[in-house]
Design an enzyme around this catalytic site. Structure first.
Site, PDB file in Angstrom:
ATOM      1  N   ASP A  88       0.845  -1.186   0.000  1.00  0.00           N
ATOM      2  CA  ASP A  88       0.000   0.000   0.000  1.00  0.00           C
ATOM      3  C   ASP A  88       0.887   1.243   0.000  1.00  0.00           C
ATOM      4  OD1 ASP A  88      -2.516   1.249   0.021  1.00  0.00           O
ATOM      5  OD2 ASP A  88      -2.372   1.593   2.174  1.00  0.00           O
TER       6      ASP A  88
ATOM      7  N   HIS B  15      -3.946  14.000   0.219  1.00  0.00           N
ATOM      8  CA  HIS B  15      -4.136  13.144   1.396  1.00  0.00           C
ATOM      9  C   HIS B  15      -2.965  13.289   2.371  1.00  0.00           C
ATOM     10  CE1 HIS B  15      -4.969   9.615   3.879  1.00  0.00           C
ATOM     11  NE2 HIS B  15      -3.776   9.137   3.593  1.00  0.00           N
TER      12      HIS B  15
ATOM     13  N   GLU C 192     -10.280   3.977   3.086  1.00  0.00           N
ATOM     14  CA  GLU C 192      -9.345   4.727   2.245  1.00  0.00           C
ATOM     15  C   GLU C 192      -9.715   4.412   0.796  1.00  0.00           C
ATOM     16  OE1 GLU C 192      -5.207   4.242   3.425  1.00  0.00           O
ATOM     17  OE2 GLU C 192      -5.544   5.694   5.034  1.00  0.00           O
TER      18      GLU C 192
ATOM     19  N   GLU D  74      -8.997   4.049  -2.797  1.00  0.00           N
ATOM     20  CA  GLU D  74      -7.771   3.850  -3.574  1.00  0.00           C
ATOM     21  C   GLU D  74      -8.072   3.103  -4.869  1.00  0.00           C
ATOM     22  OE1 GLU D  74      -4.395   2.324  -1.440  1.00  0.00           O
ATOM     23  OE2 GLU D  74      -5.109   3.048   0.503  1.00  0.00           O
TER      24      GLU D  74
ATOM     25  N   ASP E 125      -8.941   0.411   1.486  1.00  0.00           N
ATOM     26  CA  ASP E 125      -8.000  -0.038   2.514  1.00  0.00           C
ATOM     27  C   ASP E 125      -8.562   0.341   3.886  1.00  0.00           C
ATOM     28  OD1 ASP E 125      -5.508  -1.092   3.382  1.00  0.00           O
ATOM     29  OD2 ASP E 125      -4.781   0.950   3.678  1.00  0.00           O
TER      30      ASP E 125
ATOM     31  N   ARG F 245      -8.103   3.753  12.728  1.00  0.00           N
ATOM     32  CA  ARG F 245      -7.250   4.939  13.008  1.00  0.00           C
ATOM     33  C   ARG F 245      -6.710   4.955  14.427  1.00  0.00           C
ATOM     34  NH1 ARG F 245      -5.954   6.114   7.974  1.00  0.00           N
ATOM     35  NH2 ARG F 245      -7.767   6.605   6.713  1.00  0.00           N
TER      36      ARG F 245
ATOM     37  N   GLN G 117      -3.972   2.408  14.660  1.00  0.00           N
ATOM     38  CA  GLN G 117      -2.840   2.939  13.890  1.00  0.00           C
ATOM     39  C   GLN G 117      -2.058   4.002  14.681  1.00  0.00           C
ATOM     40  OE1 GLN G 117      -4.119   4.377  10.059  1.00  0.00           O
ATOM     41  NE2 GLN G 117      -2.076   4.931   9.375  1.00  0.00           N
TER      42      GLN G 117
ATOM     43  N   LYS H 212      -4.277  -2.096   9.640  1.00  0.00           N
ATOM     44  CA  LYS H 212      -4.591  -2.285   8.217  1.00  0.00           C
ATOM     45  C   LYS H 212      -4.815  -3.759   7.888  1.00  0.00           C
ATOM     46  CE  LYS H 212      -3.473   2.035   6.875  1.00  0.00           C
ATOM     47  NZ  LYS H 212      -4.201   2.850   5.880  1.00  0.00           N
TER      48      LYS H 212
ATOM     49  N   THR I 129      -8.975  -5.548   3.378  1.00  0.00           N
ATOM     50  CA  THR I 129      -8.868  -4.604   2.273  1.00  0.00           C
ATOM     51  C   THR I 129      -9.805  -5.154   1.202  1.00  0.00           C
ATOM     52  OG1 THR I 129      -6.602  -3.958   2.769  1.00  0.00           O
ATOM     53  CG2 THR I 129      -7.335  -3.683   0.486  1.00  0.00           C
TER      54      THR I 129
ATOM     55  N   GLU J 224     -10.053  12.511   6.934  1.00  0.00           N
ATOM     56  CA  GLU J 224      -9.926  13.838   6.321  1.00  0.00           C
ATOM     57  C   GLU J 224     -11.264  14.560   6.244  1.00  0.00           C
ATOM     58  OE1 GLU J 224      -7.152  13.502   2.639  1.00  0.00           O
ATOM     59  OE2 GLU J 224      -7.737  11.479   3.223  1.00  0.00           O
TER      60      GLU J 224
END
Lengths: 418, 418
Positions: B125, B132, B198, B200, B230, B234, B237, B250, B254, B360
């Site tokens: 990844d 971002h 996420e 992607e 993904d 948070r 993380q 993570k 996915t 975000e």
């Protein structure tokens, strides 16, 4: 447990790494023949494909040893693991009725070429030796901030690259990479100038899992152990690793020893992790001795010269066991598969000579190591051969792994100028 | 290129995601039958195993479609990729001589269950969208230090966990993890409270490589693209990621879209990366348009309620192309294999509604998003379904990927209390 006697004479010395007590699993070939599974006994290898074809090993309703890797056995789980070990012990014990049938299936190790003993499903590397983390942290952040705040609470790990795992004896080409040293205005594309070893043990997952598993379940799921050298490009690492961890610095190669030593062979050498400095959360707590007392060393041999021992340490120096690492690995639901390889993290002890990387031994290049041949080394020089060795010392016998060796070849000319 | 006409009527609208111009590759099953390879055309799927058995597709000297994954085709390389696409185009074109033979091999998509279209060899990844990286960096380190020093020089990436990749429609269980919030004295074991998406794109490596490859070679080696979510915990993380990057945050899942859209289908939509703010080193420079103009959106549907669009952005917002990422991935000699999956990194644009993660969108939870149904969301609530969609808009036709959707199930009771 004393030395178990075998009718294979070379297996009966206190020094052979492969007595009947060990019976490690590898993959070998002779001449141009295809690779096949084999079991080390003394200075010989029992050809498992031939043994299965001869009807000497008949544990499953399909052929386990038509393929040149041990993953199929791993997936069978502990009952079959035990059955195979018992069968092999019976076949190779002094006085075995089947000696005449088994003897023609032995191949001298001296004539064999070793291959990867298993297909690596995925590879995870940990950072779970406290002396190593303190040494590296002190170099980069000073002794007060050496350990990250999470370090005493979880075994810090990151995913590595399974495609880069190779068997002992494979030459390793010095990589190029993007570097930016403290005196560089801008990054540049250059061969790695700080190529290093990391002395580690690798734990191999046998039983797959879905969802979180306990430390005890994790220990039960581990199939065996290898020696592991996580080759590291320190200058590439320094530039790339913030904020998401090492990437290309660790992707050139990771070398493993050719023989998987089973958990059963290591059973007499179980020992506890060191005292906890901070109590772990319940799900990561030890539930029995899950480290192993295994003497480890690293030798370095400059091209054409004798090898010098540069590291002597022991696997019991780890702060976290492989079982704790595997349990943590599953906490968020991560599925684990047979053939997953977990690197312990660099195994350093308290003393200077027990540091498991050149980064630590030479303290970032400031205190080069002097070899017995007189050469000095801060990091690896082209032509150097680095060899990891491991031995668990029993009562009159030794459990060995075979060497975990690699020679560093010079970097290619710029691979993009062609 | 205009819309190519097919004798499959549903493939001839400007809105279908699967016109003859697309021909994406998936794996499907109907009822209790085993999964098999299929190609989407309009609202139907061409059963590739049946087509091969009927002698309609005969490109290699072995059967490509006896297995339920597309990796074998990937390994064949670009000449066979092109031959198959040409053959499929001929079979499905308006006026095709073989229509009567092909028609019985079509299965309605409405009756099919989709499966993973390929075996993921390894998963990487990246963190290569600048908006971002700026958003996340600003939240954590302030705008001056938002971008790490290496960010404009290399596409930052980390290895993920291939075993956790699932196909669209797979429910995702909220993970537990070790957390330590700013107000916690000590870490605790708890369900993730900040579960996130996420947005992607995933690039799939087709041609294996050993050693460093150029950006052009990397582009040549890519087989196709999928949408990729993904999922990110948070709070896990934040506690775990220093110093070696995300790990368990993570590893829960996915999700990828069920159809691999080939590079050939996306050819008309190639576009350049944005202007470089700092010149890249030669080996990472663009050598042609290697991003794609693909409209992307994310919807969120609370349990039992209508979906609201929460993100609208475009793949061309990326700073680095997948080809640049793959080239960088090989710089230290890392071997790449067919089925390696490369996540682009979160694709955020400049505007607020173009941010590709809830982290975000809600600015770390400070500015919750209001859905059309009136609910507010900082992070994902149990029962929410998150769906990624992608469409490249051609001259009278659309290239789609199918949805990339997942519903979040509540965390289990403490998985260690059993």
């Amino acid at each position: 447990m004393p030395l178990l006697k075998s009718w294979v004479a070379s297996a009966n010395s206190a020094d052979t790494p492969f007595p009947l007590n060990n019976l490690p699993y590898g993959v070998f070939s002779v001449g141009d023949e295809d690779p096949r599974c084999g079991v080390a006994i003394g200075d010989m290898i029992l050809d498992m494909q031939a043994a299965e074809e001869a009807g000497l090993v008949d544990l499953t309703d399909y052929a386990l040893f038509e393929v040149p890797f041990w993953n199929d056995l791993m997936e069978e789980g502990p009952a079959v693991w035990t059955a195979l070990r018992n069968r092999l012990t019976a076949l190779l014990s002094e006085g075995a009725a089947e000696q005449a049938k088994v003897e023609p299936l032995l191949v001298p190790q001296a004539e064999a070429q070793m291959h990867m003993p298993f297909m690596v499903s995925e590879y995870t590397d940990f950072y779970a030796g406290k002396h190593h983390a303190m040494n590296v942290g002190t170099m980069f952040r000073g002794p007060e901030n050496a350990l990250p705040p999470n370090w005493l609470h979880i075994p810090i790990g990151y995913n590595g690259r399974a495609s880069s795992v190779v068997v002992s004896g494979t030459d390793v080409r010095r990589p190029w990479g993007q570097l930016k040293g403290p005196n560089d205005d801008a990054p540049r594309w250059a061969p790695c100038a700080r190529f290093d070893i990391e002395l580690e043990m690798g734990a191999i997952v046998g039983v797959p899992s879905e969802g979180p598993i306990t430390v005890q379940e994790a220990d039960d799921n581990i199939f065996g152990y290898v020696l592991l050298n996580d080759w590291s490009a320190r200058d590439i690492q320094a530039w790339e690793y913030q904020p998401l961890g090492p990437f290309q610095a660790k992707a050139t190669a990771t070398t493993v020893s050719p023989w998987i030593v089973t958990k059963a062979a290591l059973e007499p050498f179980r020992c506890d992790t060191p005292a906890r400095e901070v109590e772990l959360l319940d799900h990561l707590k030890d539930c029995g001795p899950m480290l192993y007392d295994i003497d480890l060393e690293v030798t370095m041999a400059p091209e054409g010269k004798d090898a010098s021992t540069i590291v002597r340490t022991n696997y019991k120096e780890m702060y976290y066991s492989a079982a704790q690492q595997l349990a943590h690995h599953t906490t968020s639901g991560c599925p684990m598969n047979a053939g997953d390889l977990l690197g312990s993290g660099t195994i350093s002890g308290e003393t200077k000579e027990s540091r498991g990387s050149l980064l630590e031994l030479s303290w970032g290049g400031k205190e080069p190591v002097t070899l017995e041949t007189g050469e000095e080394r801060s990091f690896i020089v082209d032509g150097d051969t680095l060899t990891l060795k491991g031995a668990a010392k029993g009562d009159g016998y030794t459990i060995g792994f075979g060497e975990c060796a690699g020679k560093i070849l010079p970097a290619l000319d710029d691979p993009y100028k062609r």
